[in-house]
Each structure stands twice: as structure tokens, then as C-alpha cells.
Design an enzyme around this catalytic site. Structure first.
Site, PDB file in Angstrom:
ATOM      1  N   ILE A 267      37.648  41.125  23.451  1.00 32.79           N
ATOM      2  CA  ILE A 267      37.655  41.607  24.831  1.00 32.79           C
ATOM      3  C   ILE A 267      36.410  42.462  25.038  1.00 32.79           C
ATOM      4  O   ILE A 267      36.317  43.584  24.521  1.00 32.79           O
ATOM      5  CB  ILE A 267      38.935  42.416  25.130  1.00 32.79           C
ATOM      6  N   GLY A 268      35.445  41.937  25.780  1.00 34.17           N
ATOM      7  CA  GLY A 268      34.199  42.643  25.988  1.00 34.17           C
ATOM      8  C   GLY A 268      34.222  43.469  27.250  1.00 34.17           C
ATOM      9  O   GLY A 268      35.228  43.542  27.967  1.00 34.17           O
ATOM     10  N   ASN A 269      33.097  44.089  27.543  1.00 34.18           N
ATOM     11  CA  ASN A 269      32.997  44.916  28.745  1.00 34.18           C
ATOM     12  C   ASN A 269      33.173  44.105  30.013  1.00 34.18           C
ATOM     13  O   ASN A 269      33.702  44.595  31.013  1.00 34.18           O
ATOM     14  CB  ASN A 269      31.631  45.616  28.768  1.00 34.18           C
TER      15      ASN A 269
ATOM     16  N   LYS B 247      36.564  36.809  25.373  1.00 32.48           N
ATOM     17  CA  LYS B 247      36.146  35.589  24.684  1.00 32.48           C
ATOM     18  C   LYS B 247      37.143  35.257  23.579  1.00 32.48           C
ATOM     19  O   LYS B 247      37.669  36.164  22.928  1.00 32.48           O
ATOM     20  CB  LYS B 247      34.741  35.771  24.096  1.00 32.48           C
TER      21      LYS B 247
ATOM     22  N   TYR C  53      29.038  55.844   9.602  1.00 29.88           N
ATOM     23  CA  TYR C  53      28.998  56.344  10.976  1.00 29.88           C
ATOM     24  C   TYR C  53      29.780  57.651  11.049  1.00 29.88           C
ATOM     25  O   TYR C  53      30.909  57.733  10.574  1.00 29.88           O
ATOM     26  CB  TYR C  53      29.618  55.296  11.902  1.00 29.88           C
TER      27      TYR C  53
ATOM     28  N   ASP D  91      32.996  45.597  18.385  1.00 33.37           N
ATOM     29  CA  ASP D  91      32.055  44.484  18.296  1.00 33.37           C
ATOM     30  C   ASP D  91      30.903  44.808  17.346  1.00 33.37           C
ATOM     31  O   ASP D  91      30.458  43.948  16.573  1.00 33.37           O
ATOM     32  CB  ASP D  91      31.529  44.117  19.683  1.00 33.37           C
TER      33      ASP D  91
ATOM     34  N   ASP E 275      22.254  42.826  19.010  1.00 37.86           N
ATOM     35  CA  ASP E 275      23.257  42.170  19.851  1.00 37.86           C
ATOM     36  C   ASP E 275      22.844  42.322  21.315  1.00 37.86           C
ATOM     37  O   ASP E 275      22.829  43.423  21.860  1.00 37.86           O
ATOM     38  CB  ASP E 275      24.628  42.800  19.616  1.00 37.86           C
TER      39      ASP E 275
ATOM     40  N   THR F 190      26.113  42.986  27.276  1.00 41.69           N
ATOM     41  CA  THR F 190      26.052  43.910  28.416  1.00 41.69           C
ATOM     42  C   THR F 190      25.157  45.090  28.072  1.00 41.69           C
ATOM     43  O   THR F 190      24.354  45.551  28.882  1.00 41.69           O
ATOM     44  CB  THR F 190      27.464  44.395  28.775  1.00 41.69           C
TER      45      THR F 190
ATOM     46  N   THR G  71       6.096  41.941  43.444  1.00 46.68           N
ATOM     47  CA  THR G  71       7.155  42.888  43.071  1.00 46.68           C
ATOM     48  C   THR G  71       8.168  42.223  42.152  1.00 46.68           C
ATOM     49  O   THR G  71       8.614  42.811  41.161  1.00 46.68           O
ATOM     50  CB  THR G  71       7.841  43.437  44.335  1.00 46.68           C
TER      51      THR G  71
END
Length: 270
Positions: free
Chosen positions: A7-9, A13, A89, A98, A119, A122, A174
Site C-alpha cells: 500500500i503506497g502513498n 499494488k 536506523y 517500502d 527508489d 512518489t 518556460t
């Protein structure tokens, strides 16, 4: 067969892991009972699943609940789920699922190697796994569409552009100036990270993944390969790890009560 739900932002998927590789489904805004039934009807051999979410705990639990009504073994990939990779971390509970899944996959593909994972989603994330099989951290920056959107949304008159065509080094309109700023800026940014990390870490592998990976892999020639299924590979590896005796915190196959950190419930132990 395993079902992987990421579940992404923006989108959810799904993929099914089978001997031939990953069978990736069409992304959807949200997993529903109907979409789960359709997926399992197409792949009746699926008997377990893993759910990860960068959209929050509620979205992950909702999807996991839908799957638990249909499958006996479902892992919710939370910070408490063990992974086959060291993690340096400093705030592991805030680390995106992810990012960690991609790191697990990269380490599985290239064990005992330094690996840089870029990666392009988003957000653009650049993460490092070192040769001692440890996730070392990385950085997060706006992704391609976010950069285009920000220039449009936070100015009075700049148009909303996309990545159509080859970017010019210097835009002469532009629109081409915006494309040059966003696309060339991202190219130089990633090339700079790769160069600096190669200087610090010898024998460095570079993997591109995410929705925009192919665009940049064509233009940055010193990548090892682009793998758009890297997060799926990592989540599948984590599911397998937690469903086997390879994970030392799980009880043996012959019995025992579940460990508090086990992602499976009492009736879901191997």
C-alpha cells in the site's frame, strides 16, 4: 504461492509470487473485498500473504483483515516483524516499510556487498546496505511528479508539466525550462549520490526501482540494473523468513507457543 500487498502513498499494488516470478496486478486506489475475491479466484493456489503500508497503520490493518477472512496466514509488516537484515536506523519505527523491504531484497540479491538503492516513486529515496548485511540509512526527496506539481501549485503562473521528451540542458521556453530544472536536476542529483557513495564504499552495486526507474536507468549508465519488483521481492523474502525456522524467534514446527514478536497468531504457526 504468496500474495504481496504494498500500500503506497498513492496506489495499492499487488503481486503473486510463483515459480516463474512475480505476477503483478493492476494498481488500485484501495483494496476491497471484491478485488481480493477476484485476485484469489484467479490465483487459488495462494495460501499466505504479507501486507505493507506507507499510508499508515489503519490502511494496513484494513487490508490484512480482508485477507484474514480468506487466508490462514497473513503477516502485517510492522516494525515489530523480524527481517533477515541488520538495521542501524536510529528510528526504526519511523522507517518506511517500502525502504526496508527494498533493502532486504537488495541484500538477498547481493549478499555481503555494498548496495545503493534508488527508489523513484512518489518520493525519491536513496538508501545504503553495507557489506556486513546492515541497512545504514539514506535520504528522502520529492519525486518527479511532486516536483512538477510543486512548481505549479506554489507559483502564480508556472504551468503543470510532465516528463515528455528529452530534457534540454537549458530550457528555451518556460515549459522546457521546468523540464530541464526537474529532470536534469534529478539526474545530476542521483549521479552525484552515486559518485560520492562509490568514493566512500568500494564494490558498490546500484539498483534502481520504483515507477520512474526506467526513465532514469536509460539516462544514467552506471547502474547495475533496474528492478521495478524490488519491494515485492523484499516483502516476499520477509514473508518466507517469518514462515520458516530460518527466523530464530519463531517456535519449531513441532509445537510451542508463539513468540510475542511473531507476526503469526497461535493458529498460524508453521
Amino acid at each position: 504461492m504468496n500474495l504481496i500487498v504494498d500500500i503506497g502513498n498513492t496506489l495499492t499494488k499487488t503481486a503473486v509470487s510463483c515459480p516463474e516470478g512475480f505476477r503483478v496486478g493492476e494498481p488500485v486506489a484501495e483494496l476491497t473485498a471484491g478485488s481480493v475475491d477476484a485476485l484469489l479466484e484467479r490465483w487459488p493456489e495462494v495460501d499466505r500473504a504479507i501486507v505493507a503500508s506507507t499510508r499508515g497503520e489503519q490502511a494496513r490493518r484494513h487490508a490484512a483483515d480482508l485477507l484474514r477472512r480468506r487466508l490462514t496466514r497473513v503477516v502485517e509488516f510492522s516494525p515489530d516483524v523480524p527481517v533477515p537484515l541488520g538495521n542501524a536506523y536510529r528510528t526504526p519505527r519511523t522507517l518506511g516499510s517500502d525502504r526496508l523491504a527494498a533493502a532486504v531484497a537488495a541484500n538477498d540479491i547481493y549478499p555481503d556487498r555494498n548496495v545503493l538503492i534508488v527508489d523513484f516513486g512518489t518520493a525519491v529515496t536513496v538508501d545504503l546496505v553495507t557489506a556486513d548485511n546492515t541497512f545504514r540509512g539514506g535520504n528522502i526527496a520529492p519525486g518527479m511528479q511532486m516536483r512538477f506539481r510543486a512548481l505549479h501549485d506554489y507559483t502564480a503562473s508556472l504551468p503543470l508539466c510532465g516528463e515528455e521528451g528529452e530534457p534540454e540542458l537549458l530550457g528555451t521556453t518556460t515549459e522546457t525550462a521546468i523540464r530541464a530544472g526537474v529532470l536534469c536536476g534529478m539526474l545530476f542529483e542521483i549521479q552525484g549520490y552515486i559518485a560520492r557513495m562509490r568514493a566512500l564504499y568500494g564494490d558498490l552495486c546500484v539498483i534502481f526501482t520504483g515507477g520512474d526507474a526506467k526513465y532514469f536507468a536509460k539516462r544514467i549508465k552506471n547502474t547495475i540494473f533496474a528492478d521495478c519488483n524490488l519491494v515485492f521481492r523484499g516483502l516476499n523474502r520477509i514473508l518466507e523468513y517469518n514462515a520458516s525456522e530460518e527466523n530464530p524467534i519463531l517456535p519449531g514446527r513441532c509445537g510451542g507457543s508463539p513468540h510475542p514478536g511473531s507476526p503469526f497468531g497461535p493458529d498460524e504457526q508453521h
